[in-house]
Design a protein around this motif. Structure first.
Motif, PDB file in Angstrom:
ATOM      1  N   ALA A   1     -20.445 -45.972-107.135  1.00  0.00           N
ATOM      2  CA  ALA A   1     -21.522 -46.800-106.574  1.00  0.00           C
ATOM      3  C   ALA A   1     -21.990 -46.312-105.196  1.00  0.00           C
ATOM      4  CB  ALA A   1     -21.094 -48.260-106.522  1.00  0.00           C
ATOM      5  N   PRO A   2     -21.093 -46.084-104.220  1.00  0.00           N
ATOM      6  CA  PRO A   2     -21.588 -45.619-102.930  1.00  0.00           C
ATOM      7  C   PRO A   2     -22.165 -44.198-102.976  1.00  0.00           C
ATOM      8  CG  PRO A   2     -19.181 -45.663-102.945  1.00  0.00           C
ATOM      9  CD  PRO A   2     -19.657 -46.369-104.186  1.00  0.00           C
ATOM     10  N   LEU A   3     -21.654 -43.353-103.877  1.00  0.00           N
ATOM     11  CA  LEU A   3     -22.182 -42.010-104.006  1.00  0.00           C
ATOM     12  C   LEU A   3     -23.614 -42.021-104.549  1.00  0.00           C
ATOM     13  CD1 LEU A   3     -19.052 -40.163-105.474  1.00  0.00           C
ATOM     14  CD2 LEU A   3     -19.805 -40.244-103.095  1.00  0.00           C
ATOM     15  N   ILE A   4     -23.851 -42.928-105.508  1.00  0.00           N
ATOM     16  CA  ILE A   4     -25.200 -43.097-106.042  1.00  0.00           C
ATOM     17  C   ILE A   4     -26.139 -43.683-104.983  1.00  0.00           C
ATOM     18  CG2 ILE A   4     -26.601 -44.360-107.732  1.00  0.00           C
ATOM     19  CD1 ILE A   4     -24.118 -44.196-109.606  1.00  0.00           C
ATOM     20  N   ALA A   5     -25.644 -44.694-104.264  1.00  0.00           N
ATOM     21  CA  ALA A   5     -26.463 -45.354-103.259  1.00  0.00           C
ATOM     22  C   ALA A   5     -26.920 -44.376-102.178  1.00  0.00           C
ATOM     23  CB  ALA A   5     -25.687 -46.507-102.631  1.00  0.00           C
ATOM     24  N   ALA A   6     -26.070 -43.405-101.850  1.00  0.00           N
ATOM     25  CA  ALA A   6     -26.406 -42.444-100.817  1.00  0.00           C
ATOM     26  C   ALA A   6     -27.547 -41.535-101.234  1.00  0.00           C
ATOM     27  CB  ALA A   6     -25.170 -41.608-100.481  1.00  0.00           C
ATOM     28  N   ARG A   7     -27.786 -41.421-102.548  1.00  0.00           N
ATOM     29  CA  ARG A   7     -28.834 -40.538-103.050  1.00  0.00           C
ATOM     30  C   ARG A   7     -30.083 -41.289-103.488  1.00  0.00           C
ATOM     31  NH1 ARG A   7     -27.705 -35.368-104.633  1.00  0.00           N
ATOM     32  NH2 ARG A   7     -25.734 -34.597-103.828  1.00  0.00           N
ATOM     33  N   ALA A   8     -29.940 -42.579-103.788  1.00  0.00           N
ATOM     34  CA  ALA A   8     -31.079 -43.348-104.281  1.00  0.00           C
ATOM     35  C   ALA A   8     -32.114 -43.581-103.180  1.00  0.00           C
ATOM     36  CB  ALA A   8     -30.621 -44.658-104.885  1.00  0.00           C
TER      37      ALA A   8
END
Length: 235
Positions: A228-235
């Motif tokens: 989740a945080p890895l995705i959020a950093a790219r979204a």
């Protein structure tokens, strides 16, 4: 894509080892039975093809070659093997695969579906009909945009699948942008297919590979909640 607001981040999930665990028994049997019916191959064992991260078409070829089937014959009957495998899977797979959903996956997908800055699709080595049944019976099929993905029935080489998925998410003339596409998988082959198409990739160590073996990704999580945080950093 046309000029304008930045499009959502296209998240292309692998299935086995990434979303589901131990959901492959019926899948393996279906391929083995299809090889027996079409090519007369007896005693085929999908595990011998080292299937993690491979497409179903590649697995079929590796097993058939190992049992002495000529390459030209494999090519001629590949569609027959695929169709038999998909039909057999639909017949033998369990009705309820919800217990195979990996911890945190349902919550992650539910959270992502509520957001307008991401779009969910698939890049998987599964034949497309098998992927659809597997996810539906696991209770998570509804999270993914219909028809958006690249599947093991589309190409034998997994490196071709991200581009196919991007074309389906956009158009053949204007596929989804590479810079707004992210592969999520659990094997070095997931990482390699993302690199082949020039898209980003996150890995999760819930399949057969530990974190250290997945360091070639742009980020590695121990489990679905860590994505989740890895995705959020790219979204």
């Amino acid at each position: 894509m046309s000029a304008g607001p930045r499009p959502p981040l296209l998240l292309l999930f692998d299935i086995d080892g990434t979303l589901l665990r131990r959901a492959g028994g019926a899948h393996r049997r279906a391929i083995e039975l299809a090889l027996a019916e079409v090519h007369g191959v007896r005693g085929a064992d999908v595990a011998r093809a080292e299937p993690a991260g491979r497409t179903d078409l590649e697995i079929v070829r590796r097993l058939a070659l190992a049992h002495g089937v000529a390459a030209v014959r494999i090519d001629e009957r590949m569609d027959d093997v695929r169709d038999r495998a998909c039909a057999t899977y639909a017949r033998v797979v369990e009705d309820d695969l919800s217990a195979t959903v990996l911890p945190g996956v349902f919550e992650l997908l539910a959270d992502l579906r509520r957001r307008d800055d991401v779009r969910l699709g698939l890049v998987t080595g599964n034949f497309a009909p098998i992927a659809a049944i597997k996810l539906e019976r696991a209770g998570i099929g509804g999270f993914f945009a219909p028809g958006v993905g690249g599947f093991g029935s589309d190409a034998e080489d997994r490196s071709e699948l991200p581009a196919l998925a991007r074309a389906r998410a956009g158009t053949a003339e204007a596929p989804w942008p590479r810079e707004r596409t992210l592969i999520l998988g659990d094997t070095p082959r997931d990482i390699a297919c993302a690199r082949a198409d020039g898209v980003g990739v996150l890995a999760v160590a819930t399949g057969p590979y530990a974190v250290e073996a997945l360091r070639g990704a742009d980020g590695v999580a121990a489990g679905a909640s860590g994505l989740a945080p890895l995705i959020a950093a790219r979204a």
